[in-house]
Design a protein around this motif. Structure first.
Motif, PDB file in Angstrom:
ATOM      1  N   ALA A  84       0.827  -1.203   0.000  1.00 13.17           N
ATOM      2  CA  ALA A  84       0.000   0.000   0.000  1.00 13.17           C
ATOM      3  C   ALA A  84       0.864   1.257   0.000  1.00 13.17           C
ATOM      4  CB  ALA A  84      -0.931  -0.012   1.209  1.00 13.17           C
ATOM      5  N   THR A  85       1.922   1.253   0.810  1.00 19.70           N
ATOM      6  CA  THR A  85       2.825   2.407   0.851  1.00 19.70           C
ATOM      7  C   THR A  85       3.457   2.653  -0.504  1.00 19.70           C
ATOM      8  OG1 THR A  85       3.298   2.065   3.199  1.00 19.70           O
ATOM      9  CG2 THR A  85       4.890   3.356   1.936  1.00 19.70           C
ATOM     10  N   ASP A  86       3.912   1.568  -1.138  1.00 20.31           N
ATOM     11  CA  ASP A  86       4.561   1.694  -2.433  1.00 20.31           C
ATOM     12  C   ASP A  86       3.589   2.201  -3.497  1.00 20.31           C
ATOM     13  OD1 ASP A  86       7.053   0.700  -4.191  1.00 20.31           O
ATOM     14  OD2 ASP A  86       5.200   0.161  -5.226  1.00 20.31           O
ATOM     15  N   LEU A  87       2.383   1.650  -3.518  1.00 18.32           N
ATOM     16  CA  LEU A  87       1.418   2.021  -4.548  1.00 18.32           C
ATOM     17  C   LEU A  87       0.933   3.454  -4.405  1.00 18.32           C
ATOM     18  CD1 LEU A  87      -0.531  -1.338  -4.608  1.00 18.32           C
ATOM     19  CD2 LEU A  87       0.852  -0.414  -6.464  1.00 18.32           C
ATOM     20  N   ARG A  88       0.950   3.966  -3.181  1.00 14.28           N
ATOM     21  CA  ARG A  88       0.569   5.364  -2.968  1.00 14.28           C
ATOM     22  C   ARG A  88       1.630   6.335  -3.490  1.00 14.28           C
ATOM     23  NH1 ARG A  88      -0.702   3.562   2.509  1.00 14.28           N
ATOM     24  NH2 ARG A  88      -2.948   3.187   2.713  1.00 14.28           N
ATOM     25  N   ASP A  89       2.851   5.830  -3.683  1.00 19.85           N
ATOM     26  CA  ASP A  89       3.955   6.698  -4.098  1.00 19.85           C
ATOM     27  C   ASP A  89       3.904   7.093  -5.559  1.00 19.85           C
ATOM     28  OD1 ASP A  89       5.066   6.891  -1.630  1.00 19.85           O
ATOM     29  OD2 ASP A  89       6.573   5.343  -1.923  1.00 19.85           O
ATOM     30  N   GLY A  90       2.982   6.497  -6.332  1.00 20.27           N
ATOM     31  CA  GLY A  90       2.832   6.881  -7.726  1.00 20.27           C
ATOM     32  C   GLY A  90       4.072   6.620  -8.549  1.00 20.27           C
ATOM     33  N   ASP A  91       4.639   7.677  -9.125  1.00 18.34           N
ATOM     34  CA  ASP A  91       5.758   7.511 -10.053  1.00 18.34           C
ATOM     35  C   ASP A  91       7.016   6.993  -9.371  1.00 18.34           C
ATOM     36  OD1 ASP A  91       4.199   8.351 -12.126  1.00 18.34           O
ATOM     37  OD2 ASP A  91       4.864  10.438 -12.050  1.00 18.34           O
ATOM     38  N   ARG A  92       7.085   7.077  -8.062  1.00 19.63           N
ATOM     39  CA  ARG A  92       8.275   6.587  -7.364  1.00 19.63           C
ATOM     40  C   ARG A  92       8.149   5.129  -6.953  1.00 19.63           C
ATOM     41  NH1 ARG A  92       9.426  10.232  -2.427  1.00 19.63           N
ATOM     42  NH2 ARG A  92       7.164  10.018  -2.174  1.00 19.63           N
ATOM     43  N   HIS A  93       7.086   4.477  -7.411  1.00 24.39           N
ATOM     44  CA  HIS A  93       6.811   3.104  -6.980  1.00 24.39           C
ATOM     45  C   HIS A  93       7.854   2.127  -7.514  1.00 24.39           C
ATOM     46  CE1 HIS A  93       5.568   1.172 -10.759  1.00 24.39           C
ATOM     47  NE2 HIS A  93       5.362   2.414 -11.123  1.00 24.39           N
ATOM     48  N   ARG A  94       7.973   0.996  -6.835  1.00 23.92           N
ATOM     49  CA  ARG A  94       8.778  -0.129  -7.322  1.00 23.92           C
ATOM     50  C   ARG A  94       7.882  -1.237  -7.851  1.00 23.92           C
ATOM     51  NH1 ARG A  94      11.483  -2.866  -2.935  1.00 23.92           N
ATOM     52  NH2 ARG A  94       9.733  -2.109  -1.675  1.00 23.92           N
ATOM     53  N   PHE A  95       6.668  -1.333  -7.367  1.00 24.85           N
ATOM     54  CA  PHE A  95       5.812  -2.481  -7.646  1.00 24.85           C
ATOM     55  C   PHE A  95       4.993  -2.240  -8.913  1.00 24.85           C
ATOM     56  CE2 PHE A  95       5.342  -3.350  -2.795  1.00 24.85           C
ATOM     57  CZ  PHE A  95       6.704  -3.551  -2.709  1.00 24.85           C
ATOM     58  N   ASP A  96       5.263  -3.034  -9.932  1.00 29.53           N
ATOM     59  CA  ASP A  96       4.504  -2.931 -11.174  1.00 29.53           C
ATOM     60  C   ASP A  96       3.400  -3.977 -11.254  1.00 29.53           C
ATOM     61  OD1 ASP A  96       5.940  -0.781 -12.406  1.00 29.53           O
ATOM     62  OD2 ASP A  96       7.602  -2.179 -12.660  1.00 29.53           O
ATOM     63  N   VAL A  97       3.711  -5.199 -10.864  1.00 27.42           N
ATOM     64  CA  VAL A  97       2.698  -6.260 -10.826  1.00 27.42           C
ATOM     65  C   VAL A  97       2.739  -6.891  -9.456  1.00 27.42           C
ATOM     66  CG1 VAL A  97       1.970  -8.476 -11.786  1.00 27.42           C
ATOM     67  CG2 VAL A  97       2.836  -6.707 -13.283  1.00 27.42           C
ATOM     68  N   LEU A  98       1.552  -7.157  -8.897  1.00 27.63           N
ATOM     69  CA  LEU A  98       1.488  -7.661  -7.530  1.00 27.63           C
ATOM     70  C   LEU A  98       0.644  -8.917  -7.491  1.00 27.63           C
ATOM     71  CD1 LEU A  98       0.646  -4.329  -7.579  1.00 27.63           C
ATOM     72  CD2 LEU A  98       1.607  -4.615  -5.308  1.00 27.63           C
ATOM     73  N   ASN A  99       1.106  -9.875  -6.719  1.00 29.41           N
ATOM     74  CA  ASN A  99       0.288 -11.057  -6.455  1.00 29.41           C
ATOM     75  C   ASN A  99      -0.314 -10.857  -5.075  1.00 29.41           C
ATOM     76  OD1 ASN A  99      -0.932 -13.487  -6.313  1.00 29.41           O
ATOM     77  ND2 ASN A  99       0.804 -14.650  -7.050  1.00 29.41           N
ATOM     78  N   ILE A 100      -1.575 -10.486  -5.068  1.00 33.15           N
ATOM     79  CA  ILE A 100      -2.215 -10.008  -3.840  1.00 33.15           C
ATOM     80  C   ILE A 100      -3.173 -11.063  -3.282  1.00 33.15           C
ATOM     81  CG2 ILE A 100      -1.993  -7.579  -4.428  1.00 33.15           C
ATOM     82  CD1 ILE A 100      -4.826  -7.614  -5.489  1.00 33.15           C
ATOM     83  N   ASP A 101      -3.347 -11.025  -1.983  1.00 36.02           N
ATOM     84  CA  ASP A 101      -4.368 -11.852  -1.359  1.00 36.02           C
ATOM     85  C   ASP A 101      -5.687 -11.612  -2.079  1.00 36.02           C
ATOM     86  OD1 ASP A 101      -6.711 -11.918   0.808  1.00 36.02           O
ATOM     87  OD2 ASP A 101      -5.192 -13.369   1.382  1.00 36.02           O
TER      88      ASP A 101
END
Length: 423
Positions: A84-101
């Motif tokens: 959640a923290t990463d995805l809120r960062d927008g353009d500074r994110h690291r996570f492109d694809v996520l395997n989520i619960d």
């Protein structure tokens, strides 16, 4: 984080991160207009080490889209918080694809953290039907099912055979056997995952669903928990502790602790995910060769399990969405899904694998698991799922420890959920 989860541990939840080097566009329907490049795949708690060999196959075939494996924390809550923290960062994110619960799909889609996906790029028609519903939000596909799961009732088949009784199909039979038969064989009666964490939310939802009730409706907009069925479900769990056929030790059990108690020969019955069957049947287990599995019982017959597992989703700011979609298609292909089961002991989402004679011989619980998955239901969908789950855990734990009656607990839960829905 494990895929068992309902969450919790054992069902091993992966978080997939695809990191690329060039930005790319996306069509309005969620399809990628381009963008391929190297990938980073992060997983939380790949306890069986199966994923490395899977990705080696991808890397050999796609050298320009090489995947590097990275692991996040083992805890589901910690992994979700990092995502959640990463995805809120927008353009500074690291996570492109996520395997989520599976139960995070609604929350992440409603927040705008993941993008809709084109249905025609993925083998949805080959999947078990209930799992596809976990990947949708407001009628659109926001993820692709990768691993599924459903709770099973594990039992000591040697003990029941000695008593001349079949495995229980109803709560009344479960209670009677747990109360009368278990002590004769030096065993505690029944346990699940009753520590106040995501596992208790799953166990509580299963009890409510099995009694014919629900918790939320309309994607979390409507509170439905204040019902006779919910009171019956919570009452079943509270009664077990009060009468002693659920040991008080179980109030501190998560997946691993409950599995170990069964595996050590201390329980007659255990609600857990299929991985616990594998562990209890393995060499070195004190109950190896003595374990059976059936669908969860309910008040008048087979009950309802909660769907576990994980879905693959593409982040809203993914840099290589075409590579992301191609990797997701690879991970949900028949050949790879077979390896997810044989190498990772994780339940696949492709329906045909549950009827494969070779796989059924190696994993005898597959037909029972298929039956449970087809009859299973998702946890309550809500954009505020993390808060919903915390409320369910706290209230049901208070009922099980005797701090509140089941009736008062259900009324309180209805009030708390209503307050959440109006925030």
């Amino acid at each position: 984080m494990r895929w068992i989860h309902a969450a919790g541990r054992g069902l091993l939840v992966l978080v997939v991160i695809l990191t690329g080097y060039a930005a790319s566009g996306v069509r309005a329907d969620g399809g990628a207009t381009g963008g391929r490049g190297p990938l980073t795949l992060a997983t939380a708690g790949d306890l069986t080490g199966y994923l490395g060999p899977l990705l080696a196959g991808w890397n050999r075939a796609h050298p320009a889209e090489k995947v590097t494996l990275v692991e996040l924390p083992d805890s589901a809550d910690e992994t979700r918080a990092q995502m959640a923290t990463d995805l809120r960062d927008g353009d500074r994110h690291r996570f492109d694809v996520l395997n989520i619960d599976v139960n995070w799909t609604t929350e992440f889609a409603a927040a705008g953290w993941i993008r809709p996906l084109p249905r025609d790029r993925f083998p949805l028609g080959a999947l078990l039907p209930p799992v596809v519903d976990t990947a949708t939000y407001e009628g659109r596909l926001y993820a692709v099912p990768y691993v599924t799961n459903a709770g099973l009732l594990l039992y000591r088949k040697d003990v029941l055979a000695a008593e001349g009784v079949p495995p229980p199909r109803t709560w009344a039979e479960l209670e009677r056997y747990a109360e009368a038969i278990a002590p004769k064989h030096g065993l505690a009666g029944y346990a699940g995952q009753f520590l106040p964490y995501e596992g208790l939310t799953v166990n509580a939802a299963e009890a409510v669903y099995s009694a014919g009730g629900s918790i939320l409706g309309d994607e979390g907009e409507r509170v439905t928990v204040d019902s006779a069925a919910a009171r019956e479900g919570v009452g079943f769990l509270a009664r077990g502790v009060r009468e002693g056929w659920i040991p008080r030790d179980a109030l501190a059990y998560k997946e691993e602790e409950s599995k170990q108690a069964f595996q050590d020969g201390r329980l007659l019955f255990l609600r857990n995910w299929p991985y616990a069957y594998v562990g209890a049947s393995a060499e070195g287990s004190k109950v190896a060769g003595k374990v059976g599995a059936v669908p969860l019982p309910g008040p008048d017959g087979p009950g309802t399990s909660v769907l576990g597992g994980s879905n693959l989703a593409v982040g809203a700011h993914a840099r290589h969405p075409d590579s992301a979609a191609r990797l997701i298609a690879y991970l949900t292909s028949e050949r790879v899904q077979r390896q997810v089961l044989t190498r990772g002991a994780l339940p696949p989402v492709r329906a045909d694998l549950y009827e494969d004679p070779e796989l059924v011989a190696a994993f005898p619980y597959l037909p029972t698991l298929r039956e449970s998955v087809l009859a299973a239901a998702p946890r309550p969908k809500s954009p505020r799922y993390d808060q919903v789950s915390l409320a369910v855990q706290a209230v049901v734990h208070d009922a099980m420890t005797g701090r509140q009656t089941p009736e008062a607990a259900v009324r309180r839960l209805a009030r708390e959920l209503a307050a959440l829905s109006h925030r």
